[in-house]
Design a protein around this motif. Structure first.
Motif, PDB file in Angstrom:
ATOM      1  N   THR A   1       0.930  -1.116  -0.174  1.00 34.73           N
ATOM      2  CA  THR A   1       0.295  -0.240  -0.004  1.00 34.73           C
ATOM      3  C   THR A   1       1.282   1.153   0.140  1.00 34.73           C
ATOM      4  N   LYS A   2       0.343   2.751  -0.869  1.00 37.55           N
ATOM      5  CA  LYS A   2       1.643   3.199  -0.516  1.00 37.55           C
ATOM      6  C   LYS A   2       0.442   4.567  -0.828  1.00 37.55           C
ATOM      7  N   LEU A   3       0.789   5.732  -0.160  1.00 37.34           N
ATOM      8  CA  LEU A   3      -0.006   6.705   0.392  1.00 37.34           C
ATOM      9  C   LEU A   3       1.068   8.227  -0.796  1.00 37.34           C
ATOM     10  N   SER A   4       0.093   8.346  -1.316  1.00 41.04           N
ATOM     11  CA  SER A   4       0.869   9.750  -1.897  1.00 41.04           C
ATOM     12  C   SER A   4       2.785   8.766  -2.369  1.00 41.04           C
ATOM     13  N   GLY A   5       2.476   7.726  -2.897  1.00 36.55           N
ATOM     14  CA  GLY A   5       3.663   7.698  -3.197  1.00 36.55           C
ATOM     15  C   GLY A   5       4.786   6.506  -2.518  1.00 36.55           C
ATOM     16  N   GLN A   6       4.764   6.916  -1.008  1.00 33.73           N
ATOM     17  CA  GLN A   6       5.513   6.017   0.143  1.00 33.73           C
ATOM     18  C   GLN A   6       4.537   4.454   0.389  1.00 33.73           C
ATOM     19  N   GLY A   7       5.440   4.226   0.882  1.00 38.24           N
ATOM     20  CA  GLY A   7       4.803   2.948   1.410  1.00 38.24           C
ATOM     21  C   GLY A   7       4.937   3.001   3.004  1.00 38.24           C
ATOM     22  N   VAL A   8       2.790   2.522   3.104  1.00 34.40           N
ATOM     23  CA  VAL A   8       2.974   2.760   4.957  1.00 34.40           C
ATOM     24  C   VAL A   8       2.177   1.005   4.778  1.00 34.40           C
ATOM     25  N   PRO A   9       2.344   0.768   6.160  1.00 36.01           N
ATOM     26  CA  PRO A   9       2.227  -0.750   6.885  1.00 36.01           C
ATOM     27  C   PRO A   9       0.631  -1.042   6.718  1.00 36.01           C
ATOM     28  N   SER A  10       0.390  -1.643   6.540  1.00 37.59           N
ATOM     29  CA  SER A  10      -1.309  -2.259   7.231  1.00 37.59           C
ATOM     30  C   SER A  10      -1.468  -2.439   8.643  1.00 37.59           C
ATOM     31  N   HIS A  11      -2.154  -2.577   9.365  1.00 40.53           N
ATOM     32  CA  HIS A  11      -2.445  -2.710  10.643  1.00 40.53           C
ATOM     33  C   HIS A  11      -2.037  -2.078  11.647  1.00 40.53           C
ATOM     34  N   LYS A  12      -1.822  -0.862  11.206  1.00 36.95           N
ATOM     35  CA  LYS A  12      -1.800   0.776  11.946  1.00 36.95           C
ATOM     36  C   LYS A  12      -2.524   1.800  11.428  1.00 36.95           C
ATOM     37  N   THR A  13      -2.636   2.268  12.405  1.00 37.90           N
ATOM     38  CA  THR A  13      -3.260   4.154  12.256  1.00 37.90           C
ATOM     39  C   THR A  13      -3.156   5.002  11.697  1.00 37.90           C
TER      40      THR A  13
ATOM     41  N   GLY B   1     -15.181   7.269  -9.689  1.00 36.08           N
ATOM     42  CA  GLY B   1     -15.403   7.717 -10.066  1.00 36.08           C
ATOM     43  C   GLY B   1     -16.625   8.706  -8.472  1.00 36.08           C
ATOM     44  N   ASP B   2     -16.814   7.426  -8.323  1.00 37.40           N
ATOM     45  CA  ASP B   2     -17.967   7.837  -6.981  1.00 37.40           C
ATOM     46  C   ASP B   2     -16.791   8.497  -6.216  1.00 37.40           C
ATOM     47  N   ARG B   3     -18.062   9.242  -5.046  1.00 33.90           N
ATOM     48  CA  ARG B   3     -17.737  10.137  -4.143  1.00 33.90           C
ATOM     49  C   ARG B   3     -18.501   9.561  -2.671  1.00 33.90           C
ATOM     50  N   LEU B   4     -17.653   9.001  -1.669  1.00 37.93           N
ATOM     51  CA  LEU B   4     -18.142   8.610  -0.896  1.00 37.93           C
ATOM     52  C   LEU B   4     -18.162   9.698   0.108  1.00 37.93           C
ATOM     53  N   ASP B   5     -19.066   9.808   0.666  1.00 35.18           N
ATOM     54  CA  ASP B   5     -18.891  11.023   1.810  1.00 35.18           C
ATOM     55  C   ASP B   5     -18.776  10.616   3.317  1.00 35.18           C
ATOM     56  N   VAL B   6     -18.576  11.375   4.327  1.00 35.48           N
ATOM     57  CA  VAL B   6     -17.966  10.806   5.484  1.00 35.48           C
ATOM     58  C   VAL B   6     -18.363  12.201   6.140  1.00 35.48           C
ATOM     59  N   SER B   7     -19.077  11.199   7.334  1.00 32.46           N
ATOM     60  CA  SER B   7     -19.251  11.924   8.427  1.00 32.46           C
ATOM     61  C   SER B   7     -18.773  12.004   9.838  1.00 32.46           C
ATOM     62  N   GLU B   8     -18.657  12.763  10.452  1.00 36.72           N
ATOM     63  CA  GLU B   8     -18.380  12.791  12.131  1.00 36.72           C
ATOM     64  C   GLU B   8     -16.607  12.490  12.004  1.00 36.72           C
ATOM     65  N   VAL B   9     -16.223  12.948  11.272  1.00 40.83           N
ATOM     66  CA  VAL B   9     -14.928  12.553  11.067  1.00 40.83           C
ATOM     67  C   VAL B   9     -14.156  12.891  12.711  1.00 40.83           C
ATOM     68  N   TYR B  10     -13.147  11.913  13.088  1.00 42.18           N
ATOM     69  CA  TYR B  10     -13.165  12.625  13.949  1.00 42.18           C
ATOM     70  C   TYR B  10     -11.228  12.045  14.154  1.00 42.18           C
ATOM     71  N   GLN B  11     -10.035  12.120  15.182  1.00 42.98           N
ATOM     72  CA  GLN B  11      -8.974  12.143  15.134  1.00 42.98           C
ATOM     73  C   GLN B  11      -9.024  11.092  16.261  1.00 42.98           C
ATOM     74  N   PRO B  12      -9.011  10.008  16.271  1.00 41.13           N
ATOM     75  CA  PRO B  12      -8.332   9.015  16.893  1.00 41.13           C
ATOM     76  C   PRO B  12      -6.778   8.266  17.238  1.00 41.13           C
ATOM     77  N   SER B  13      -6.485   7.302  18.515  1.00 43.01           N
ATOM     78  CA  SER B  13      -5.725   7.281  19.080  1.00 43.01           C
ATOM     79  C   SER B  13      -4.721   6.427  17.986  1.00 43.01           C
ATOM     80  N   GLU B  14      -3.203   6.594  17.948  1.00 46.17           N
ATOM     81  CA  GLU B  14      -2.233   6.170  17.023  1.00 46.17           C
ATOM     82  C   GLU B  14      -2.007   4.120  17.219  1.00 46.17           C
ATOM     83  N   LEU B  15      -2.968   3.800  16.881  1.00 52.98           N
ATOM     84  CA  LEU B  15      -2.832   2.107  17.136  1.00 52.98           C
ATOM     85  C   LEU B  15      -1.887   1.263  16.263  1.00 52.98           C
ATOM     86  N   GLU B  16      -1.413  -0.193  17.080  1.00 47.44           N
ATOM     87  CA  GLU B  16      -0.612  -0.972  15.730  1.00 47.44           C
ATOM     88  C   GLU B  16      -1.180  -2.431  16.530  1.00 47.44           C
ATOM     89  N   THR B  17      -1.566  -3.208  15.060  1.00 44.42           N
ATOM     90  CA  THR B  17      -2.686  -4.652  15.850  1.00 44.42           C
ATOM     91  C   THR B  17      -1.398  -5.338  16.210  1.00 44.42           C
TER      92      THR B  17
END
Length: 262
Positions: free
Chosen positions: A80-92, A148-164
């Motif tokens: 998985t990449k976020l704007s070209g940078q690799g990011v891990p699974s199982h992590k906030t 092209g589908d747009r998915l609206d997201v309500s009640e956005v919050y900032q969770p704690s950073e966790l890792e499985t």
């Protein structure tokens, strides 16, 4: 707040809470094919275990975050990449506005799960936002997502950073041991078929979907054993035995009744 689908891959659907207590009305459970992986993704964004997320079959999908939000990836092994940078699974993880999330092809397993730190706005039907494709309800207009589908997201919050914890992460590879028990029609099978169920290995054929997966090789039925029967209740996890001899393991979108031995 929203995210936009750039590429949905082979099949991406909104899945969350399974529908329960409705099978006598002919309404299947639907919900995630891998409920554990979805619940782990939701845990990482501090959401209820059955909050709606995205189920991405075989990966190969891409999304853009239109506003900042946290997210998590679980399920099948994937790059998985976020704007070209690799990011891990199982992590906030945190995304900024305009960040592009690219989910590569799966290396092991089948379905990838994406949860976000907010409530995906999707069609709710009979107490669930889960998509049931054969019936065309829930999720995004009852269908798989498209570019092209747009998915609206309500009640956005900032969770704690966790890792499985690593020891709690499901392990995916090319070999899986399934626990099975005798079904209502078990006694009608010949001894050779009964032996095959517990001692042989199987492969999944190309006939697979959220309704179920076909296994190979075939069983060697006698004409009587392969006959159709009166419809009776079936559930996810049931193994049906159609006349052609290839067992069919029912999954989350499985019908509520079946006319084959199981």
């Amino acid at each position: 707040m929203s995210l936009t689908v750039i590429n949905p891959g082979l099949q991406t659907t909104v899945q969350g809470r399974a529908r329960s207590g409705l099978r006598h009305f002919g309404v299947p459970a639907s919900g995630p094919a891998d409920a554990l992986s979805l619940s782990l993704a939701n845990k990482l964004v501090s959401a209820p275990a059955d909050q709606a997320g995205l189920e991405i079959t075989f990966g190969g999908a891409e999304f853009v975050f239109n506003q900042p939000m946290s997210f998590a990836i679980t399920g099948a092994a994937v790059e998985t990449k976020l704007s070209g940078q690799g990011v891990p699974s199982h992590k906030t993880l945190k995304a900024n506005a305009g960040d592009r999330l690219t989910i590569g092809p799966v290396r092991a397993g089948c379905r990838v799960y994406l949860s976000v730190s907010g409530q995906l706005q999707a069609d709710e039907f009979l107490g669930s936002r889960s998509t049931y494709l054969p019936g065309g309800f829930g999720g995004k207009d009852g269908r798989a997502l498209k570019a092209g589908d747009r998915l609206d997201v309500s009640e956005v919050y900032q969770p704690s950073e966790l890792e499985t914890p690593r020891e709690l992460r499901p392990y995916f590879n090319d070999n899986t041991v399934l626990q099975v028990c005798e079904g209502p029609d078990w006694s009608e099978l010949n001894a050779a078929c009964q032996t095959v169920v517990f001692e042989n290995g199987f492969q999944i054929s190309q006939r697979s979907s959220r309704m179920g997966v076909e296994l190979i090789p075939e069983f060697d039925f006698s004409p009587d054993e392969a006959r159709s029967k009166a419809s009776s209740p079936v559930f996810p996890g049931s193994i049906q035995l159609p006349p052609e001899g290839r067992p069919f393991v029912l999954l989350s979108d499985a019908q509520t009744t079946g006319g084959y031995p199981h």
